[in-house]
Design a protein around this motif. Structure first.
Motif, short mmCIF file in Angstrom:
data_model
loop_
_atom_site.label_atom_id
_atom_site.label_comp_id
_atom_site.label_asym_id
_atom_site.label_seq_id
_atom_site.Cartn_x
_atom_site.Cartn_y
_atom_site.Cartn_z
N LEU A 119 -3.97 1.15 7.99
CA LEU A 119 -4.56 -0.34 7.89
C LEU A 119 -4.16 -1.14 9.21
O LEU A 119 -3.20 -1.13 9.84
CB LEU A 119 -3.50 -0.98 6.71
N LEU A 173 -0.66 5.59 3.68
CA LEU A 173 -1.96 4.60 3.95
C LEU A 173 -1.45 3.52 5.10
O LEU A 173 -2.40 2.90 5.84
CB LEU A 173 -2.54 3.78 2.71
N PRO A 228 0.74 -1.13 0.20
CA PRO A 228 0.04 -0.19 -0.14
C PRO A 228 0.88 1.40 -0.12
O PRO A 228 1.93 1.22 0.44
CB PRO A 228 -0.75 -0.09 1.31
N TYR A 271 -6.69 5.00 -1.09
CA TYR A 271 -7.15 3.59 -0.36
C TYR A 271 -8.00 2.69 -1.48
O TYR A 271 -7.65 1.66 -1.65
CB TYR A 271 -7.99 3.92 0.75
N THR A 282 -9.55 -0.41 8.00
CA THR A 282 -8.64 0.73 8.44
C THR A 282 -9.15 1.40 9.73
O THR A 282 -10.35 0.96 10.06
CB THR A 282 -8.97 1.87 7.40
#
Length: 418
Positions: free
Chosen positions: A99, A95, A91, A194, A112
């Motif tokens: 997560l 981000l 990712p 995302y 998330t």
């Protein structure tokens, strides 16, 4: 089966009877020492082909019958290559802190955090209004009576201890760490990033799940291979089909009825497991051993006609139905279940939803079975007993063991007193 070239004179009925008694004794002795395994769970190991996942690294090739006496043998029966597993797409860096754990596991869904407490370092001079408020507060203290007054809210948390003392000029910290609560949805750019990564991950999940299922099957075959390498003298690998399920009655060693449960393939064939480390892959290939009927599970069953089992065994010897065969094997299995129970035997097109019943049920469920070699002794002895009636000559050593040999002794001829 028995050597017919060691003696030219035909054997007498007395010799046949004695030889038959000898092998019946060996058969009973073998049964006492090696109880036939009637439940597949009791074998060393077994792997059902129905548990083989669909994946390009896993292949099954079944023999094809060309005519009544010939069938095409494939290069291999089963090939299991080690699948390639891949990592989850990484990712974007911004981000990663949002997560939750498990984002790189294809068996789990991604989540998330809804919000995060973010600690940031702030300089006092970052806010001009804050700087102006400090000047105004300091000036009011200088011009006033120096009595304690509440500072402006904008600078209260920045003031150092001692600012209340008479005659002191207020001092502030140059920098501070401030904790702020940030919601994931507060930043549209973060949300869009995302969603884009989720699409990448979605394209990875299904192929990776399939590869991991294939890897689990590969590891099961590897376990078979390791076990055979360690104890190959006592174990052998067979492929089996025609799974018979039946709650039957055995006569037992004392001839008293004893309930027994049968859940085992009845059509077996010895195969060979090879490993090619340079690929790496496992191959299950044919051997020169003929298919066999697992007849030892029937020898002590109540109301089983030995002659009927023998006829089916002879048919198998002639036709060589393969456990992985097609319609010809299915036809043999259909007939076999009617042989052991003409009124109640049932052939099923799919595995039964219920457990064992009082009537024999048989269905196709091909599998690999790792078994002890001693199990083959019973089949060999049974085959010899069945062969005795048609045998015209016996080895002289066998006749001497039974006391019917044609030794040159006065008063004996052909093993009989004259």
């Amino acid at each position: 089966m028995l050597n017919r070239k060691l003696r030219q004179q035909p054997v007498t009925e007395l010799t046949k009877s004695k030889v038959r008694q000898l092998y019946q004794f060996l058969k009973q002795a073998n049964q006492l020492r090696y109880t036939p395994i009637r439940h597949i769970e009791s074998q060393e190991k077994f792997i059902r082909f129905a548990e083989m996942p669909s994946h390009p690294t896993l292949q099954i090739q079944r023999p094809i019958r060309v005519d009544e006496e010939t069938q095409e043998t494939p290069e291999f029966l089963v090939r299991v290559r080690r699948p390639l597993q891949t990592l989850c797409p990484t990712p974007p860096q911004p981000l990663q802190k949002w997560l939750l754990s498990g984002w790189d596991d294809p068996t789990k869904s991604v989540s998330t955090a809804q919000s995060l407490n973010v600690v940031t370092e702030v300089l006092f001079t970052d806010d001009p209004q804050r700087v102006q408020d400090l000047r105004d507060f300091s000036e009011s203290r200088r011009l006033g009576d120096n009595s304690p007054v509440n500072p402006p809210t904008s600078i209260a948390a920045w003031l150092k201890d001692g600012w209340e003392e008479e005659g002191s000029a207020p001092e502030v910290y140059e920098r501070r760490e401030i904790t702020e609560t940030i919601r994931f949805s507060d930043d549209p750019e973060r949300v869009a990033s995302y969603q884009g990564w989720l699409e990448q991950r979605s394209g990875w999940v299904e192929p990776e799940l399939a590869a991991r299922r294939a890897m689990a099957f590969y590891e099961r075959i590897y376990d078979l291979y390791v076990t055979l390498e360690k104890d190959g003298e006592n174990l052998e690998l067979v492929v089996g089909d025609g799974r018979l399920q039946w709650r039957a009655v055995s006569e037992g060693a004392t001839r008293e009825p004893v309930p027994v449960e049968i859940d085992h393939p009845i059509l077996l064939k010895r195969v060979e497991l090879r490993f090619s480390p340079e690929v790496p892959e496992f191959v299950i290939a044919e051997t020169d051993r003929e298919p066999e009927l697992y007849s030892s599970i029937f020898v002590d069953l109540h109301d089983i006609m030995a002659a009927a089992i023998r006829n089916r065994s002879n048919e198998l010897d002639q036709a060589g139905y393969h456990p992985l065969g097609w319609d010809d094997t299915t036809g043999f299995l259909r007939a076999f279940v009617q042989t052991i129970s003409p009124t109640k035997g049932e052939y099923l097109e799919s595995p039964p939803e219920t457990g064992l019943g009082n009537s024999p049920r048989l269905y196709r469920d091909p599998m690999l079975i790792l078994r002890k070699r001693s199990i083959g002794i019973a089949n060999a002895v049974n085959a010899i007993i069945e062969d005795i009636e048609a045998t015209e000559t016996f080895p002289s050593a066998l006749e001497q063991i039974t006391g019917t040999g044609t030794v040159n002794r006065p008063g004996f001829r052909g093993g009989q007193l004259v």
